[in-house]
Design a protein around this motif. Structure first.
Motif, PDB file in Angstrom:
ATOM      1  N   ASN A   1       0.736  -1.338  -0.616  1.00 40.66           N
ATOM      2  CA  ASN A   1      -0.114   0.019  -0.130  1.00 40.66           C
ATOM      3  C   ASN A   1       0.752   1.755  -0.421  1.00 40.66           C
ATOM      4  O   ASN A   1       0.274   2.512  -0.580  1.00 40.66           O
ATOM      5  N   LEU A   2       2.094   1.286   0.310  1.00 39.67           N
ATOM      6  CA  LEU A   2       2.474   2.486   1.077  1.00 39.67           C
ATOM      7  C   LEU A   2       3.379   2.700  -0.981  1.00 39.67           C
ATOM      8  O   LEU A   2       3.430   3.751  -1.357  1.00 39.67           O
ATOM      9  N   VAL A   3       3.716   1.244  -1.207  1.00 42.75           N
ATOM     10  CA  VAL A   3       4.775   2.455  -3.185  1.00 42.75           C
ATOM     11  C   VAL A   3       3.675   1.856  -3.531  1.00 42.75           C
ATOM     12  O   VAL A   3       3.227   3.191  -4.323  1.00 42.75           O
ATOM     13  N   PHE A   4       2.869   1.530  -3.847  1.00 45.30           N
ATOM     14  CA  PHE A   4       1.371   1.363  -4.981  1.00 45.30           C
ATOM     15  C   PHE A   4       0.819   2.668  -4.729  1.00 45.30           C
ATOM     16  O   PHE A   4       0.310   3.280  -5.192  1.00 45.30           O
ATOM     17  N   GLY A   5      -0.141   2.994  -3.056  1.00 48.50           N
ATOM     18  CA  GLY A   5      -0.235   4.058  -2.524  1.00 48.50           C
ATOM     19  C   GLY A   5       0.019   5.592  -3.518  1.00 48.50           C
ATOM     20  O   GLY A   5      -0.090   6.311  -4.166  1.00 48.50           O
ATOM     21  N   LEU A   6       1.441   5.292  -2.506  1.00 46.59           N
ATOM     22  CA  LEU A   6       2.414   6.899  -3.377  1.00 46.59           C
ATOM     23  C   LEU A   6       2.602   6.746  -4.943  1.00 46.59           C
ATOM     24  O   LEU A   6       2.266   7.789  -5.472  1.00 46.59           O
ATOM     25  N   LEU A   7       2.819   5.635  -6.177  1.00 48.01           N
ATOM     26  CA  LEU A   7       2.974   5.660  -7.445  1.00 48.01           C
ATOM     27  C   LEU A   7       1.296   6.311  -7.820  1.00 48.01           C
ATOM     28  O   LEU A   7       1.058   6.845  -8.623  1.00 48.01           O
ATOM     29  N   ILE A   8       0.082   5.673  -7.138  1.00 50.29           N
ATOM     30  CA  ILE A   8      -1.217   6.583  -7.799  1.00 50.29           C
ATOM     31  C   ILE A   8      -1.163   7.690  -7.427  1.00 50.29           C
ATOM     32  O   ILE A   8      -1.845   8.117  -8.501  1.00 50.29           O
ATOM     33  N   ALA A   9      -0.901   7.638  -6.591  1.00 45.90           N
ATOM     34  CA  ALA A   9      -1.417   9.185  -6.067  1.00 45.90           C
ATOM     35  C   ALA A   9      -0.146  10.465  -7.056  1.00 45.90           C
ATOM     36  O   ALA A   9      -0.660  11.343  -7.255  1.00 45.90           O
ATOM     37  N   TRP A  10       0.617   9.212  -7.075  1.00 51.80           N
ATOM     38  CA  TRP A  10       1.768  10.512  -8.264  1.00 51.80           C
ATOM     39  C   TRP A  10       1.645  10.614  -9.394  1.00 51.80           C
ATOM     40  O   TRP A  10       1.812  11.961  -9.353  1.00 51.80           O
ATOM     41  N   VAL A  11       1.423   9.699 -10.457  1.00 52.23           N
ATOM     42  CA  VAL A  11       0.295   9.981 -11.211  1.00 52.23           C
ATOM     43  C   VAL A  11      -0.705  10.273 -11.413  1.00 52.23           C
ATOM     44  O   VAL A  11      -0.829  11.256 -12.301  1.00 52.23           O
ATOM     45  N   LEU A  12      -1.853   9.757 -10.411  1.00 55.04           N
ATOM     46  CA  LEU A  12      -3.100  11.851 -10.800  1.00 55.04           C
ATOM     47  C   LEU A  12      -2.592  12.273 -10.476  1.00 55.04           C
ATOM     48  O   LEU A  12      -3.085  13.550 -10.908  1.00 55.04           O
ATOM     49  N   VAL A  13      -1.708  13.209  -9.931  1.00 55.26           N
ATOM     50  CA  VAL A  13      -1.076  14.785  -9.390  1.00 55.26           C
ATOM     51  C   VAL A  13      -1.199  14.685 -10.780  1.00 55.26           C
ATOM     52  O   VAL A  13      -0.678  16.396 -11.572  1.00 55.26           O
ATOM     53  N   ARG A  14       0.424  14.631 -11.126  1.00 59.42           N
ATOM     54  CA  ARG A  14       1.892  14.673 -11.808  1.00 59.42           C
ATOM     55  C   ARG A  14       1.481  14.532 -13.057  1.00 59.42           C
ATOM     56  O   ARG A  14       2.073  15.191 -13.956  1.00 59.42           O
TER      57      ARG A  14
END
Length: 205
Positions: A1-14
């Motif tokens: 969740n830490l890794v994929f949660g960060l990746l998904i948040a990053w993709v949605l924002v950037r």
């Protein structure tokens, strides 16, 4: 969740891409679904005769009624906590700091590790703590896919219920206290890390 949660948040924002709003809405799906519906749906997908499981089982990969299925269920219900906690912090991040680091010759990895990661670490830890707290006591989404096979895929909430049905109140209380202590200690650690992070971020360079 830490890794994929960060990746998904990053993709949605950037990033901008077709279907971005759909992906953003799907992140909240575990919040909207009743936990029992999520558990039944995951079991229907991953079981040996399910839409996905029927292709994995001939390869020797069995997910439903195994610890792997429990992990998948807990990732599903915990991921939104990390994404929704990190996402606003990434949106508010100061792009000027990244541009300054780039102008000084920093690589993209160095910018992420030394500029971005320190600013989002408190939010990341908070999202992790909430996801873990949800997972510790999760019942509905896990009970169906776990199968509760002794010494293989037993889940703690069902152990507590089983002891209560046997009128073993002392045993049920003992298991519940262990869960409570684990959650409480983890939250203390997370709060201590967040306090340290805030002090570190506020210290003069």
């Amino acid at each position: 969740n830490l890794v994929f949660g960060l990746l998904i948040a990053w993709v949605l924002v950037r990033y901008k891409f077709p279907g971005k709003k759909i992906v953003d809405a799907l992140v909240d799906l575990p919040f909207a679904l009743p936990t029992a519906v999520a558990g039944i749906s995951l079991t229907a997908l991953l079981a040996g005769n399910g839409w996905i499981g029927q292709y994995l089982e001939p390869l020797g990969i069995q997910l439903a009624f195994k610890p792997a299925g429990i992990v998948i269920a807990l990732i599903f219900i915990g991921l939104p906590f990390v994404v929704r906690t990190v996402q606003p912090v990434l949106e508010d991040a100061e792009k000027e700091l990244e541009e300054a680091a780039t102008s000084l010759g920093a690589t993209r990895l160095q910018i992420f590790v030394k500029v971005i990661l320190p600013s989002i670490t408190p939010a990341l830890l908070t999202g992790f703590a909430m996801a873990f707290a949800r997972a510790v006591g999760e019942y509905g989404s896990v009970i169906f896919i776990a199968g509760n096979m002794p010494m293989i895929s037993e889940i703690t909430p069902l152990i507590i219920i089983g002891k209560l049905e046997q009128y073993d109140y002392a045993g049920a209380t003992a298991v519940a206290v262990v869960m409570l202590v684990i959650s409480f200690v983890l939250l203390l650690i997370i709060n201590a890390l967040q306090a340290w992070q805030r002090r570190h971020a506020g210290a003069p360079a």
